[in-house]
Scaffold this motif. Sequence first.
Motif, PDB file in Angstrom:
ATOM      1  N   UNK A 147      -0.068  17.845  -1.846  1.00  9.22           N
ATOM      2  CA  UNK A 147      -0.141  17.123  -0.580  1.00  9.22           C
ATOM      3  C   UNK A 147       0.800  15.921  -0.609  1.00  9.22           C
ATOM      4  N   UNK A 148       1.421  15.644   0.548  1.00  4.93           N
ATOM      5  CA  UNK A 148       2.200  14.420   0.729  1.00  4.93           C
ATOM      6  C   UNK A 148       1.292  13.370   1.341  1.00  4.93           C
ATOM      7  N   UNK A 149       1.169  12.232   0.668  1.00  2.80           N
ATOM      8  CA  UNK A 149       0.280  11.182   1.156  1.00  2.80           C
ATOM      9  C   UNK A 149       0.958   9.829   1.052  1.00  2.80           C
ATOM     10  N   UNK A 150       0.512   8.926   1.895  1.00 10.44           N
ATOM     11  CA  UNK A 150       0.957   7.535   1.817  1.00 10.44           C
ATOM     12  C   UNK A 150       0.048   6.790   0.849  1.00 10.44           C
ATOM     13  N   UNK A 151       0.654   6.168  -0.147  1.00  7.18           N
ATOM     14  CA  UNK A 151      -0.123   5.374  -1.091  1.00  7.18           C
ATOM     15  C   UNK A 151      -0.465   4.028  -0.448  1.00  7.18           C
ATOM     16  N   UNK A 152      -1.748   3.724  -0.234  1.00  2.79           N
ATOM     17  CA  UNK A 152      -2.098   2.467   0.453  1.00  2.79           C
ATOM     18  C   UNK A 152      -1.736   1.221  -0.355  1.00  2.79           C
ATOM     19  N   UNK A 153      -1.627   1.356  -1.663  1.00  2.00           N
ATOM     20  CA  UNK A 153      -1.315   0.199  -2.501  1.00  2.00           C
ATOM     21  C   UNK A 153       0.167  -0.152  -2.480  1.00  2.00           C
ATOM     22  N   UNK A 154       1.015   0.909  -2.522  1.00  2.00           N
ATOM     23  CA  UNK A 154       2.459   0.665  -2.584  1.00  2.00           C
ATOM     24  C   UNK A 154       3.161   0.883  -1.245  1.00  2.00           C
ATOM     25  N   UNK A 155       2.497   1.608  -0.332  1.00  2.00           N
ATOM     26  CA  UNK A 155       3.127   1.904   0.945  1.00  2.00           C
ATOM     27  C   UNK A 155       4.168   3.000   0.853  1.00  2.00           C
ATOM     28  N   UNK A 156       4.287   3.664  -0.305  1.00  2.00           N
ATOM     29  CA  UNK A 156       5.271   4.723  -0.509  1.00  2.00           C
ATOM     30  C   UNK A 156       4.624   6.100  -0.362  1.00  2.00           C
TER      31      UNK A 156
END
Length: 426
Positions: free
Chosen positions: A182-191
């Motif tokens: 899955x492609x996800x947005x990392x909430x900690x890094x924003x990447x």
Amino acid sequence: MPTATEIPATSTRAPARVTPLLRTPLPIFGPKSSSRRLAKSRSLPDTTSAPRPPRKPATPYLKVTDITGAQWCEIQWLFTRTYTRSRLALELLGCAVNERAEAAMATGTAVHAKIELELHQPVVVERSTFEDDLALRVLRVLFSVGELLVHGITREMPVRGLVTHEATGTKVWVVGIIDEIERRDNPDTGEVELVLVDHKTRATASLPPRDAPGPALAVTQLGMYRRLLSGMLAGEWSPPTVLTALARGRPFAATRPLSRSVIDYIAASRTMSALCPGFDDAVAPGAAGAGVSLYDVAGWTHVALQLIFGPPLRISPRVEISYVYAGRRGSRSRKVTRLGTLAYDVDEAAVAAQLQATLDVAFGTRRARGVEDIEEAGRRCAECEFSPICAFRHARETALVNQQMAAARERQERARNMCGLVLPHG
């Protein structure tokens, strides 16, 4: 090495002279003692003479499930790779198929197929040559990439990569299929990052304990997938290297034009058209389309992987195990129920150590080891189809009995001393 022993087809007695197999581990690479060869001889392989050097392929290969199989029990895995788990091979060894395990594997396979169909439908493509088959296997990777771009998720993506056995310096291909990415947005890094998910089928409608052996095996499996996928996205292996690995020693013509049916299938793919510059002209009917070859497909895939998902795209070190329940055995409606997800951080050092431990046993540089924990060994040995002929198990049982007898004698001696009684020894 095991002594050759004739075993009648109807025999249920464990052959006593098979157990020395585990004292001198066999390299698993080279010709296998397949069930077909066993069927011809109707006896165990003759190993009384000096063993011949194994006829190794150009580059040996393992599956990721081989690594987790060795993590579960090296002896069971070694038996499986040496003799296979076919009914005939087990019968000749004096063992029997674990019907419950077979049913569980069949259920897991069916559940995986249902989950995959939630995302895409299978497509049947007519193949005429070995090169056609190789091209379609390469395209599975590229189509998974396209699915990941369009839907943010893909399932059943094949991965492969070269690893080195440190003790011998030998290169080994490791292959596997990732259940889900899955492609996800990392909430900690924003990447944006890729998250690997493995689907496991439960026999009961509940999640396992976090520290159970099953999740530990799945984390190792996902850790290896992560390592292989990282190498593929970084372009560590060239198209000729990958094609040679897929062919597994069979000759192929990389520049031979593919069949028209395969080219038409490729041409209809929006994934190829979007990801590969100049692709539409190459597959158009006529002289240009007729020249599309296996090497062209491998080259497009190699370039697309690096351009789209190469560095600096991050593969998350946190992996997930998604548990599903398919109902009780024998029920007519095998409805898939999602139980929940457990997340774990991958320990890369532990994964690398397990890989090397598996290769040590595979190449015969050390003896295979059984499960040391007595309580856990009792559970695993009870499920193992090779337990009747396992030297390690018999040795552990003998040691345990001797231990219990010594403890009984010690208790008896203490009682005699405390009461001043003379009790019989033995």
